[in-house]
Write a protein that holds these residues in place. Structure first.
Motif, PDB file in Angstrom:
ATOM      1  N   VAL A 160      31.582 -25.189  57.240  1.00  6.23           N
ATOM      2  CA  VAL A 160      31.127 -26.347  58.000  1.00  6.23           C
ATOM      3  C   VAL A 160      29.709 -26.709  57.571  1.00  6.23           C
ATOM      4  CG1 VAL A 160      30.745 -27.317  60.292  1.00  6.23           C
ATOM      5  CG2 VAL A 160      32.553 -25.612  59.951  1.00  6.23           C
TER       6      VAL A 160
ATOM      7  N   THR B 174      34.428 -28.809  55.607  1.00  8.51           N
ATOM      8  CA  THR B 174      34.359 -29.946  56.511  1.00  8.51           C
ATOM      9  C   THR B 174      32.934 -30.088  57.027  1.00  8.51           C
ATOM     10  OG1 THR B 174      35.513 -31.015  58.359  1.00  8.51           O
ATOM     11  CG2 THR B 174      34.937 -28.689  58.639  1.00  8.51           C
ATOM     12  N   SER B 175      32.738 -31.000  57.979  1.00  2.97           N
ATOM     13  CA  SER B 175      31.416 -31.161  58.583  1.00  2.97           C
ATOM     14  C   SER B 175      31.585 -31.688  59.999  1.00  2.97           C
ATOM     15  CB  SER B 175      30.542 -32.112  57.761  1.00  2.97           C
ATOM     16  OG  SER B 175      31.069 -33.418  57.789  1.00  2.97           O
ATOM     17  N   PRO B 176      30.570 -31.490  60.861  1.00  5.62           N
ATOM     18  CA  PRO B 176      30.659 -31.980  62.228  1.00  5.62           C
ATOM     19  C   PRO B 176      30.427 -33.476  62.346  1.00  5.62           C
ATOM     20  CG  PRO B 176      28.590 -30.832  61.906  1.00  5.62           C
ATOM     21  CD  PRO B 176      29.380 -30.654  60.645  1.00  5.62           C
TER      22      PRO B 176
ATOM     23  N   HIS C 226      31.151 -36.983  60.001  1.00  2.73           N
ATOM     24  CA  HIS C 226      31.915 -37.358  58.813  1.00  2.73           C
ATOM     25  C   HIS C 226      31.363 -38.574  58.070  1.00  2.73           C
ATOM     26  CE1 HIS C 226      35.308 -34.523  59.035  1.00  2.73           C
ATOM     27  NE2 HIS C 226      35.092 -34.565  60.342  1.00  2.73           N
TER      28      HIS C 226
ATOM     29  N   ARG D  53      32.665 -34.983  67.396  1.00  2.00           N
ATOM     30  CA  ARG D  53      33.173 -33.630  67.675  1.00  2.00           C
ATOM     31  C   ARG D  53      34.686 -33.542  67.802  1.00  2.00           C
ATOM     32  NH1 ARG D  53      30.415 -31.453  72.537  1.00  2.00           N
ATOM     33  NH2 ARG D  53      28.711 -31.148  71.053  1.00  2.00           N
TER      34      ARG D  53
ATOM     35  N   LEU E 152      36.448 -32.457  64.646  1.00  2.00           N
ATOM     36  CA  LEU E 152      36.310 -31.042  64.287  1.00  2.00           C
ATOM     37  C   LEU E 152      37.169 -30.182  65.196  1.00  2.00           C
ATOM     38  CD1 LEU E 152      35.009 -28.818  62.617  1.00  2.00           C
ATOM     39  CD2 LEU E 152      33.015 -28.896  64.154  1.00  2.00           C
TER      40      LEU E 152
ATOM     41  N   GLU F   3      40.675 -30.404  63.935  1.00  2.00           N
ATOM     42  CA  GLU F   3      40.811 -29.679  62.665  1.00  2.00           C
ATOM     43  C   GLU F   3      40.886 -28.181  62.917  1.00  2.00           C
ATOM     44  OE1 GLU F   3      38.916 -30.080  58.193  1.00  2.00           O
ATOM     45  OE2 GLU F   3      37.746 -30.762  59.922  1.00  2.00           O
TER      46      GLU F   3
ATOM     47  N   THR G   1      29.103 -26.676  65.888  1.00  2.00           N
ATOM     48  CA  THR G   1      30.357 -25.928  65.756  1.00  2.00           C
ATOM     49  C   THR G   1      30.676 -25.089  66.972  1.00  2.00           C
ATOM     50  OG1 THR G   1      30.107 -25.875  63.343  1.00  2.00           O
ATOM     51  CG2 THR G   1      31.585 -24.249  64.321  1.00  2.00           C
TER      52      THR G   1
END
Length: 225
Positions: free
Chosen positions: A58, A113-115, A117, A134, A137, A140, A162
């Motif tokens: 992340v 991935t990332s928090p 996008h 959020r 995520l 996902e 996260t």
């Protein structure tokens, strides 16, 4: 795989944050001189990697002229150069470079991935933008849960984003929430959460994060060290 691919498609069509929509599209129009002949992605960047990943990495958000240009996380910028080289070095990527969607790169048991996008101005999403993003995520994480064994979070912003996503996705997160730090390692309901300094140029150019430090964390998360 169909559920995760559908999630990725829906992420790529999101327009929930007006400031980020304006910024990512403006960058895609004006471009950087070095990429003047390229067509920028200019949309939210979905996660990248297999649906049965055991490790989730992340980050923070796509770079304006990296993922926002190429359409893939950590692709086309210096941070990605460092991350994918490290993954390749320990056998988790098919090649050490990531230049674009058609470059043939495959990840082995790892998803990135990332928090947030969308590429944010000055690489700084607001807390409201982080919270608006959020649910992506959370979804996902829920889809990856059957195979997921570890989550590696790059940097303090990603860590703070996260932890509540993990809680919302069904994991029990300790209270008080564990503090971020490089090398932090927290067991959570069948997975382990790892902290790692972000692969930003500020960290990699100054030696705050070395290739060996990155490989050690990624290798531990993958059960290789």
């Amino acid at each position: 795989m169909d559920a995760l691919a559908d999630l990725d498609r829906r992420i790529a069509g999101c327009r929930a944050c007006p400031r980020l929509v304006d910024w990512r599209e403006e960058v895609a129009r004006t471009k950087r001189a070095a990429f003047a002949d390229e067509t920028y992605w200019g949309r939210p960047v979905p996660g990248f990697g297999p649906a049965d990943a055991r490790v989730l990495i992340v980050g923070l958000a796509p770079a304006a002229h990296g993922g926002n240009r190429t359409g893939r996380m950590f692709t086309g910028d210096r941070s990605g150069d460092v991350l994918y080289q490290a993954l390749y070095d320990i056998g988790l990527a098919s090649q050490p470079t990531a230049t674009g969607l058609g470059d043939g790169l495959e990840l082995h048991g790892v998803r990135v991935t990332s928090p947030v996008h969308c590429a944010p101005p000055a690489n700084k999403p607001t807390p409201g933008e982080r919270d608006t993003c959020r649910p992506w995520l959370v979804q996902e994480l829920r889809l990856l849960r059957p195979t997921l064994r570890s989550v590696v979070v790059l940097g303090g912003f990603g860590w703070q984003a996260t932890l509540p996503a993990l809680a919302e996705a069904g994991w029990s997160v300790p209270r008080p929430r564990p503090a971020f730090g490089h090398g932090a390692r927290v067991p959570l309901d069948g997975i382990e959460l790892f902290g790692c300094f972000h692969v930003s140029q500020r960290n990699t150019f100054t030696g705050r994060l070395t290739p060996r430090m990155l490989r050690d964390v990624l290798g531990a998360a993958a059960g290789l060290r």
